[in-house]
Design an enzyme around this catalytic site. Structure first.
Site, PDB file in Angstrom:
ATOM      1  N   HIS A 251       6.200   2.968  -3.885  1.00  0.00           N
ATOM      2  CA  HIS A 251       5.943   2.420  -5.214  1.00  0.00           C
ATOM      3  C   HIS A 251       6.816   1.218  -5.541  1.00  0.00           C
ATOM      4  O   HIS A 251       6.957   0.846  -6.704  1.00  0.00           O
ATOM      5  CB  HIS A 251       6.120   3.524  -6.271  1.00  0.00           C
ATOM      6  CG  HIS A 251       5.113   4.622  -6.144  1.00  0.00           C
ATOM      7  ND1 HIS A 251       5.284   5.862  -6.722  1.00  0.00           N
ATOM      8  CD2 HIS A 251       3.928   4.675  -5.483  1.00  0.00           C
ATOM      9  CE1 HIS A 251       4.237   6.631  -6.432  1.00  0.00           C
ATOM     10  NE2 HIS A 251       3.405   5.928  -5.681  1.00  0.00           N
ATOM     11  N   CYS A 262       4.412 -18.648  -6.467  1.00  0.00           N
ATOM     12  CA  CYS A 262       5.018 -19.281  -5.291  1.00  0.00           C
ATOM     13  C   CYS A 262       5.737 -18.295  -4.377  1.00  0.00           C
ATOM     14  O   CYS A 262       6.153 -18.654  -3.279  1.00  0.00           O
ATOM     15  CB  CYS A 262       5.988 -20.390  -5.724  1.00  0.00           C
ATOM     16  SG  CYS A 262       7.499 -19.786  -6.540  1.00  0.00           S
TER      17      CYS A 262
END
Length: 383
Positions: A251, A262
């Site tokens: 998780h 980016c």
């Protein structure tokens, strides 16, 4: 495949979502995330530690095959018979109870290759060991590929609240505010997420590894750990001394963040400094893109590489130890099924019941820290 096992997830071209019950509506609903079972919103039970024990609707159908078997009824003679039994020309079927030692669940028929013995037999056991701590220590001493699987019950002993208990996460926050769709799709969603994160992150950041984390790290030092698969995002396994390469985070990790545009990485401490300085919605300084923590939100795809590696390690394990997980969050909760299908011994250490309790070779309903510490102390005398 054993009849009790839950159905494994279908192979897809990509990978599953963090909550399989959530799907995206059509364009008329602006792509909102909805639950297949309830059109009113997301269920808190889809994350680790809901407020209630799992019910029949929460579990895979095959897992309930025994529980949903035809009910027995008691006749006037006091004997138990199946519904519909005892008719003319049919013999009575007497059901005798099976006695099991304390701490020991039902054991399916072992799946073994010719000439191969289970870890218990390799340890030279000549009779049943009824002390569950002793049994687990011997299993660990004999195992060649032991795998640990940890959940929120490990971290609560460090002061990090779980989801279901009084004062837990869902007592304070609405799970519908934590969806991936809400975060990436709306500025209001990101503002609310970071408002919650600004309050909750300091509590996680000051938490220290507890006895369970330290015991699992000691298993690595004793060469008794193939890997640790975890549902936790608090980085406490690593802080306890477990190498990064030994930890598989299903998780994500709340101590890291990144720009979704980016890919620039940031530490969560750095983002927290932005929030404390008055920034309400952190953006990437380089490109102005959306910054998001390395944690998996409702409806967000599971990390493919971590999930596939966890499945592989579970299938190749010969001992699978669950610590502090209620095993109701899928697909993470499929990992014990992968291990059992491959013939591994299954150990469950958890305070509350799990759907797999009846299939555990050893079941210890107790606190993670005290149990794991006792197991490791006994293990040191065996290796």
């Amino acid at each position: 495949m054993p009849p009790w096992a839950p159905p494994l997830p279908r192979r897809r071209g990509h990978h599953g979502r963090a909550d399989e019950t959530v799907h995206r509506d059509g364009d008329g609903d602006r792509g909102a995330l909805r639950s297949d079972r309830c059109r009113r919103g997301l269920r808190p039970e889809t994350v680790e530690g809901s407020r209630r024990a799992p019910g029949a609707r929460d579990l895979p159908r095959q897992l309930l095959s025994r529980a949903l078997a035809r009910a027995r009824r008691v006749g006037c003679d006091g004997e138990s018979r199946r519904a519909g039994a005892g008719r003319r020309g049919q013999a009575k079927r007497v059901v005798r109870p099976v006695r099991r030692p304390v701490g020991q669940g039902r054991r399916p028929a072992p799946v073994e290759a010719a000439g191969e013995r289970r870890p218990e037999e390799e340890a030279g056991r000549t009779q049943a060991v009824t002390d569950p701590i002793e049994r687990v220590a011997r299993l660990l001493a004999a195992a060649r590929r032991p795998v640990l699987f940890t959940g929120a019950g490990v971290s609560t002993e460090s002061g990090i609240p779980d989801f279901r208990s009084p004062g837990g996460v869902w007592d304070r926050f609405d799970p519908r505010e934590m969806t991936y769709q809400h975060f990436v799709g709306t500025e209001a969603g990101r503002r609310r997420y970071w408002e919650i994160g600004r309050q909750s992150y300091p509590l996680m950041r000051k938490a220290e590894p507890n006895a369970a984390h330290l015991a699992i790290a000691e298993l690595h030092r004793l060469d008794r750990l193939d890997c640790c698969i975890t549902q936790n995002v608090d980085n406490l396994h690593q802080r306890a001394g477990l190498p990064e390469a030994k930890v598989i985070e299903l998780h994500g990790n709340a101590t890291r963040a990144r720009c979704l545009d980016c890919g620039q990485p940031y530490s969560r401490d750095e983002v927290q400094a932005w929030l404390d300085s008055g920034v309400d919605i952190p953006c990437c300084p380089g490109c102005g893109g959306v910054v998001k923590p390395h944690t998996i939100l409702f409806g967000e795809p599971m990390p493919a590489a971590a999930t596939q590696e966890a499945e592989r390690r579970a299938r190749t394990s010969d001992l699978f130890v669950v610590v502090g997980s209620s095993l109701v969050v899928y697909p993470a909760a499929y990992m014990p099924a992968h291990a059992k299908h491959a013939g591994a011994a299954l150990v469950i250490v958890n305070l509350s019941p799990t759907p797999y309790d009846g299939q555990a070779d050893v079941l210890i309903p107790a606190r993670a820290g005290e149990v794991m510490d006792a197991i490791v102390r006994r293990l040191r005398s065996l290796v």
